[in-house]
Scaffold this active site. Structure first.
Site, PDB file in Angstrom:
ATOM      1  N   SER A   1     -50.884  14.263  66.715  1.00 37.78           N
ATOM      2  CA  SER A   1     -51.141  13.532  65.472  1.00 37.78           C
ATOM      3  C   SER A   1     -52.631  13.246  65.296  1.00 37.78           C
ATOM      4  CB  SER A   1     -50.330  12.236  65.413  1.00 37.78           C
ATOM      5  OG  SER A   1     -50.677  11.376  66.477  1.00 37.78           O
ATOM      6  N   GLU A   2     -53.342  13.028  66.409  1.00 37.51           N
ATOM      7  CA  GLU A   2     -54.792  12.819  66.323  1.00 37.51           C
ATOM      8  C   GLU A   2     -55.503  13.423  67.537  1.00 37.51           C
ATOM      9  OE1 GLU A   2     -56.360  11.363  63.807  1.00 37.51           O
ATOM     10  OE2 GLU A   2     -54.752  10.280  62.785  1.00 37.51           O
ATOM     11  N   THR A   3     -56.660  13.990  67.266  1.00 38.09           N
ATOM     12  CA  THR A   3     -57.599  14.378  68.324  1.00 38.09           C
ATOM     13  C   THR A   3     -58.893  13.608  68.088  1.00 38.09           C
ATOM     14  OG1 THR A   3     -56.647  16.591  68.596  1.00 38.09           O
ATOM     15  CG2 THR A   3     -58.911  16.276  69.336  1.00 38.09           C
TER      16      THR A   3
END
Length: 306
Positions: free
Chosen positions: A63-65
């Site tokens: 979902s996030e990096t």
């Protein structure tokens, strides 16, 4: 064509020098591996090509990096206390992310043995702080107000997502572009956990750019033998390529003040009811900001080669 000009190893055919980056995956807002919300964290010794951020986030497919960068060439991941921080979903850069900030701080504290008790991250949403405590990491985040939303303006969106589920309150956050939908107090945690939410049609129904996230929330139950939670939530962001986010720190910048007003409390315990699940301690501060506390477990450490 002169064949001698195309020798193997000539500048025309020599591959570009490969980039090697330290990369980690940390499960945030949990004390147990494979729970909470996984975020990838890249530590940048030097400036990265702009397109590479999105390419890496797409490759990680979480979902996030997060990308943590030095603000000055002389900065050090062990000694310095201020860093730049950016967050990318698989499809776009995101202006604020709680779990990937928590994951970034955990990597610096646990893997780089950063000597500071508090780290400051310079981000699109201003300066955010992460403070180390014995039982977790406390994020110092802004508070975002929500405003009453006319049901008829978002009726199609809500009905497509949750059908005829009873709704008690609808709020909108212009700062975060989140639609907060409080379900009827007749529903409990188990109802929210088992609710089938249809996210696929939402970007086609709401394509004005006004909404980038849908938050469903219910009031916590009083009493009982198990750990008490003041409220529960689930978060969906198909507009940015995230069907359901497991645990979303940033949404608690509006869930916190909303439930604080509703419950008359400044300190609350929250649980996000995704399949992985995650716990957050919320504290509304007198200075108009919110402390969001959680644990983090680093489950992967390696080198990204691109």
């Amino acid at each position: 064509v002169n064949a001698s000009a195309m020798k193997i190893g000539s500048p025309q055919t020599e591959p570009a020098r490969k980039m090697k980056l330290p990369i980690f995956i940390a499960d945030a807002f949990t004390a147990t591996a494979f729970r909470g919300n996984p975020a990838a964290v890249c530590l940048l010794e030097r400036t990265l090509d702009e397109d590479a951020h999105q390419d890496i986030a797409r490759e990680m497919n979480l979902s996030e990096t997060a990308f943590v960068r030095k603000l000055q060439p002389t900065d050090d991941f062990t000694q310095s206390s201020r860093f730049g921080l950016r967050w990318f979903t698989p499809e776009a850069e995101f202006p604020l992310c709680g779990h990937a900030t928590l994951a970034s701080a955990a990597v610096l504290f646990q893997k780089r043995k950063n000597t500071n008790s508090t780290l400051t991250f310079v981000t699109m949403s201003g300066e955010l702080k992460a403070r180390r405590e014995e039982d977790g990491i406390v994020l110092d985040f802004p508070v975002y107000p929500t405003f009453p939303q006319d049901f008829h303006e978002v009726e199609d969106l809500i009905k497509a997502a949750i059908g005829d589920t009873l709704v008690q309150d609808i709020r909108y956050s212009p700062d975060t572009k989140n639609l907060l939908v409080r379900l009827s107090d007749s529903y409990d945690r188990s109802f929210l956990e088992s609710l089938k939410v249809n996210t696929e049609p939402l970007p086609a129904i709401e394509k004005t750019g006004k909404v980038r996230g849908l938050i469903l929330t219910v009031k916590g139950e009083p009493g009982g033998q198990t750990a008490l939670y003041d409220f529960y939530s689930r978060c969906f962001a198909p507009w940015v390529g995230v069907a359901e986010d497991p645990v979303t720190g940033s949404t608690h910048t509006l869930l916190g003040p909303y439930w604080s007003e509703e419950l008359g409390k400044k300190e609350m315990r929250a649980f996000q009811c995704s399949r992985r699940g995650g716990e957050l301690d919320i504290n509304l501060r007198p200075d108009g900001r919110v402390d969001i506390k959680g644990g983090a477990v680093i489950v992967l450490e390696g080198t990204l080669t691109a």
